[in-house]
Design an enzyme around this catalytic site. Structure first.
Site, PDB file in Angstrom:
ATOM      1  CE1 TYR A  37      -3.819  -2.160   0.723  1.00  0.00           C
ATOM      2  CE2 TYR A  37      -2.686  -2.699   2.918  1.00  0.00           C
ATOM      3  CZ  TYR A  37      -3.672  -3.000   2.080  1.00  0.00           C
ATOM      4  OH  TYR A  37      -4.724  -3.904   2.343  1.00  0.00           O
ATOM      5  CG  HIS A 193     -10.969   3.098   3.421  1.00  0.00           C
ATOM      6  ND1 HIS A 193     -11.203   4.527   3.453  1.00  0.00           N
ATOM      7  CD2 HIS A 193     -10.963   2.602   2.099  1.00  0.00           C
ATOM      8  CE1 HIS A 193     -11.112   4.725   2.185  1.00  0.00           C
ATOM      9  NE2 HIS A 193     -10.814   3.733   1.264  1.00  0.00           N
ATOM     10  NE  ARG A 223      -4.920   5.336  -3.914  1.00  0.00           N
ATOM     11  CZ  ARG A 223      -5.221   4.024  -3.658  1.00  0.00           C
ATOM     12  NH1 ARG A 223      -6.335   3.617  -3.485  1.00  0.00           N
ATOM     13  NH2 ARG A 223      -4.514   3.279  -3.088  1.00  0.00           N
ATOM     14  CG  ASN A 225      -6.909  -0.323  -4.701  1.00  0.00           C
ATOM     15  OD1 ASN A 225      -5.864  -0.942  -4.564  1.00  0.00           O
ATOM     16  ND2 ASN A 225      -8.007  -0.229  -4.167  1.00  0.00           N
ATOM     17  CD  GLU A 265     -11.403  -0.213  -7.476  1.00  0.00           C
ATOM     18  OE1 GLU A 265     -12.327  -1.185  -6.894  1.00  0.00           O
ATOM     19  OE2 GLU A 265     -10.809   0.543  -6.630  1.00  0.00           O
ATOM     20  CE1 TYR A 316     -10.502  -5.949   1.863  1.00  0.00           C
ATOM     21  CE2 TYR A 316      -8.552  -4.984   0.521  1.00  0.00           C
ATOM     22  CZ  TYR A 316      -9.845  -4.809   1.191  1.00  0.00           C
ATOM     23  OH  TYR A 316     -10.546  -3.807   0.863  1.00  0.00           O
ATOM     24  CE  LYS A 317      -4.644  -5.623  -3.225  1.00  0.00           C
ATOM     25  NZ  LYS A 317      -5.505  -4.640  -3.534  1.00  0.00           N
TER      26      LYS A 317
END
Lengths: 346, 321, 202
Positions: A37, A193, A223, A225, A265, A316-317
């Protein structure tokens, strides 16, 4: 430049596909061979010609198919588009921003004519010619946010700014990476979040919020993601998780190149003038692994990123179970050669 | 990267003296285009080129937020100040070209409010004028209580009273009229938001009284721009850019950093927004902290300074800029 | 009874405190079950408070014995009702007439506090200005993210959605607007593979 719009689907037979041009302009998110991150913000003031960064709101070959898919999602579940009562003014702000931007950036596709409050909007690809009164909800078939985001690719969250925080108080969310607007609407920046692992402890969200609160009119930011999606599904919502989650188990070494997609994204942030809210468009780009590895640098790098990513992030992904198979597949395209810095193909 | 703001090139199209102290300045875009709309409560930072000195002062926009032809600000002359308001009053002429920032709002309306209760003191009226125009256009419910030294100095009071006779109350100090705050705050409907803009004493008084009567902190909004104050000149080393600069008597530290060609972030230039917070690498002397961004502990630590309003007295100061 | 210490969790999960008297002309207290004990302690902390207070109390299964004690506190108004839904019209009527400066105190189960907070927020009180103290049952109010139905008083993970019948796992992700935690199908990626339910916090 005329865009040839694809006739394709993001469900059932999954006929979604990227042209060579779409592959070349894909926003590959990894600028080095590993991922962690970061508050990777930059100003959203154009970009290389033809890239997804060039225009304020990118319109590409998937436009019509994405708008069709959005209409289907909303017909099934109208709760994907919601706006708390105080957010109507911000909805008009967003409508104006998108109409002005698109008519300036794509004059062959969109036209906006304004005489005082009497506006006329022409969307050629969708065959829309709408006259309406700006700031008069009764003159449009939907509320202003819903009206314009049924004609704009990507999800849109409108964030109210107060008490030194941002509040997710309106949105059109049909192409999301596994989060629910209906559940998250009304939450502040830290709350929506909350399920993201590690980043809170790293102070990522405190820094990101400080940055976002200070985004000003005329100075949008952006940005990237990313996550992974099996089959080119736009709607990977928690609402339908029991329908798409099981598709992850259909992956085999033989079908992986075609079925497994990298989902990127492009997140942008614009201060809205009348409401002082912030709009957060989240534009989703999908690419099949077999297309992605046609750019040798990307194939090498994605292999290294997925191989080395911490388990917590892979969980998480949502690809921890499939990771060995993915890494195995990608290793065929990694000859160990050094990769050049930056995201662009060599 | 810092967020920052973009600039607008404008021409002064009208200058209207309102009374002994306050003058209104109107701007249009020099290229003939439209100005951005904005939200009530926003300010713009006006760049003033005064010989070698460049001053950047924030002023609330008080024109109609929906009017894209003209921006207006009202400037109160401060004879004891560092010269920004005097420059506007004495030097700026119709037809002058100036540079102003895009609108920035650090004092926006809470659009959830059932009712907006506004308390203004003196020149603190300006953000409310734009907010009232916004609310009038969108059907928002509001009530304004405006205190000024005298009828002559109550800028825009007549206009406000004429347009909104049922929503505006004016108080004149010289006639011993005072806002009956306790009575005013008592009995406001649930969901009322309170806004105050004026001298520090007024802001403190309103906030303290509201807290005393059980108003939630989140429902009380205030804007207080501090003007930088003059002080003894001092020397600063900017470590990152490897420069030694002198901060003049009537210059702020932020202005001196900018004059040296070093890019420094800012938004309010009044010690409120936190954007210009700067790390101190070393010092020998004492800080004169004047912002209300750093907390007492940070101020005492000697590790941070807000260069828009704070100064330094002593031998050496080294900043991470 | 000591307050239960909820394990550290994610940032959307509510954190409860201890009720303390605050300044204000009028005070609204909403409690269920053992929440009555917190109100009794609150009254003890400030003897003048109850004379300006309106108590809405739902005894549920465990609170029958508290009615008399609450009456003895001498609140300006006391309502004891059979269920939270039955008390809602009254609560809305009270909030519609209320003024700035009203202090709201919520205590008892998470479901009661969450729903009453929602009403107070809708009436214009910022959520962060509303005090809460958890007492009594650890049951959770859960939204099924798939069918949107709310299941009250969930005690196990996973549990069965009382509307669509899917087996859902209990997340800590919490929506103030819904006054509920999120439940997500536990066997979505492997249909039929449903773990045995485990008591919450066990």
């Amino acid at each position: 430049m005329t865009i040839q719009f694809n006739d394709e689907t993001f469900r059932d037979d999954y006929s979604f596909h990227n042209s060579d041009r779409a592959i070349q302009r894909f926003p590959f998110p990894f600028h080095e061979d590993s991922y962690m991150y970061s508050v990777n913000m930059e100003r959203h003031k154009g970009g290389p010609e033809g890239s997804v960064y060039e225009m304020r709101f990118d319109v590409d070959e998937h436009y019509l198919a994405e708008m069709k898919d959005r209409a289907m999602v909303l017909a099934e579940d109208p709760l994907r588009c919601q706006s708390l009562p105080h957010m109507t003014l911000a909805g008009w702000d967003l409508l104006e921003l998108i109409m002005v931007s698109k008519s300036e950036d794509y004059p062959d596709l969109f036209e906006l004519h304004r005489e005082g409050s009497n506006w006329r909007w022409i969307n050629r690809p969708m065959g829309i010619d709408q006259s309406f009164v700006f700031m008069d909800e009764a003159s449009l078939p939907y509320g202003p946010m819903e009206y314009i985001t049924r004609q704009a690719q990507g999800d849109f969250c409108i964030l109210d700014q107060r008490d030194d925080n941002l509040w997710m108080d309106a949105g059109m969310v049909t192409t999301q990476a596994d989060w629910s607007l209906d559940f998250d609407i009304g939450m502040n920046f830290f709350e929506w979040h909350a399920p993201v692992p590690k980043a809170h402890e790293m102070g990522i969200f405190v820094r990101a919020l400080k940055f976002l609160l200070n985004i000003q009119q005329g100075s949008p930011a952006r940005r990237l993601n990313w996550t992974l999606t099996v089959n080119p599904l736009l709607d990977t919502s928690p609402e339908n998780y029991h329908k798409w989650g099981v598709q992850k188990t259909t992956l085999t070494p033989e079908n992986l190149g075609r079925k497994q997609h990298l989902r990127v994204e492009l997140q942008t942030f614009f201060r809205l003038p009348r409401s002082n809210a912030l709009v957060f468009p989240i534009r989703c780009y999908l690419i099949a692994f077999e297309d992605l590895v046609s750019v040798p640098k990307w194939g090498r790098r994605l292999h290294r990123v997925l191989r080395d990513i911490p388990d917590e992030l892979a969980t998480y992904k949502g690809f921890i179970d499939n990771r060995p198979m993915l890494v195995d597949y990608l290793s065929q395209y990694d000859d160990g050669a050094e990769t050049s810095p930056g995201v662009w193909p060599d | 990267m810092s967020a920052g703001t973009d600039k607008l090139a404008v021409t002064v199209t009208n200058i209207v003296p309102l009374n002994d102290l306050v003058t209104r300045f109107e701007f249009q875009r020099s290229d003939g285009g439209e100005l951005p709309t904005f939200s009530g409560g926003a300010h713009t930072v006006v760049e003033m080129r005064d010989g070698d000195i460049t001053r950047l002062n924030p002023y609330s926009l008080m024109s109609d937020p929906m009017d894209q032809s003209t921006y207006a600000i009202s400037v109160r002359r401060d004879d004891a100040g560092r010269g920004g308001s005097l420059f506007m009053h004495n030097r700026v002429r119709v037809g002058d070209r100036m540079v102003i920032s895009y609108p920035v709002n650090l004092f926006s309306l809470d659009l959830r409010a059932r009712k907006h209760l506004m308390i203004a003191g003196g020149i603190g009226i300006t953000p409310f004028i734009a907010q009232i125009k916004q609310l009038a256009a969108t059907g928002g419910r509001f009530e304004l209580h405006y205190a000024a030294r005298s009828a002559a100095l109550a800028s825009y009071a007549d206009e406000l009273t004429a347009h909104h006779p049922n929503n505006v109350s004016i108080y004149h100090d010289d006639q011993a009229q005072a806002i009956d705050l306790v009575h005013l705050l008592d009995g406001q409907p649930l969901g009322t938001h309170l806004y105050v803009c004026g001298p520090k004493g007024m802001i403190d008084w309103v906030r303290a009284k509201a807290a005393d009567l059980g108003w939630p902190r989140e429902a009380v909004h205030y804007e207080e721009f501090l003007a930088p104050q003059s002080g003894k000149p001092f020397e600063v080393k900017l470590a990152l850019s490897n420069k030694v600069i002198e901060v003049g008597e009537h210059q702020s530290l932020l202005e001196a950093i900018e004059a040296a060609g070093v890019d420094a972030p800012y938004l309010c230039r009044g010690g409120a927004c936190g954007q210009c917070e700067t790390d101190v690498i070393g010092y020998d002397g004492k800080f004169i902290h004047r912002d209300h961004w750093l907390d007492d502990e940070e101020k005492a630590s000697g590790k941070k300074i807000m260069p828009c309003v704070s100064r330094f007295e002593g031998k050496t100061l080294v900043l991470d800029r | 009874m000591p307050n239960f210490e909820f394990p550290a969790s994610i940032k959307s999960r509510p954190v409860y405190g201890r009720l303390e008297p605050r300044k204000g002309k009028f005070h609204l207290m909403i409690a269920d079950g053992e929440g009555a004990e917190a109100l009794i302690e609150l009254a003890a902390a400030d003897g003048a408070l109850m004379a300006k207070s309106h108590i809405i109390y739902i005894p549920r299964d465990t609170g029958a014995g508290f009615a008399e004690k609450l009456t003895a506190l001498g609140p300006a108004q006391l309502y004891i009702g059979p269920s939270y839904p039955a008390a809602v019209p009254r609560l809305r009527r009270v909030l519609a007439d209320a003024h700035m400066g009203l202090q709201v105190y919520l205590t008892g189960t998470e479901g009661l506090m969450g729903q009453a907070m929602n009403e107070a927020m809708a009436a214009g009180i910022p959520h962060s200005a509303i005090q809460t103290e958890h007492r009594g049952s650890l049951a959770r109010r859960m939204q099924c993210v798939h069918c949107k139905g709310i299941t009250e008083d969930v005690m196990t993970d996973p549990f069965v959605c009382s509307h669509c019948g899917l087996h859902l796992f209990v997340r800590d992700h919490y929506s103030r607007r819904l006054a509920a935690f999120q439940g997500v199908r536990v066997d979505a990626e492997d249909p039929g593979n449903i773990p045995d339910p485990v008591e919450l916090y066990s």
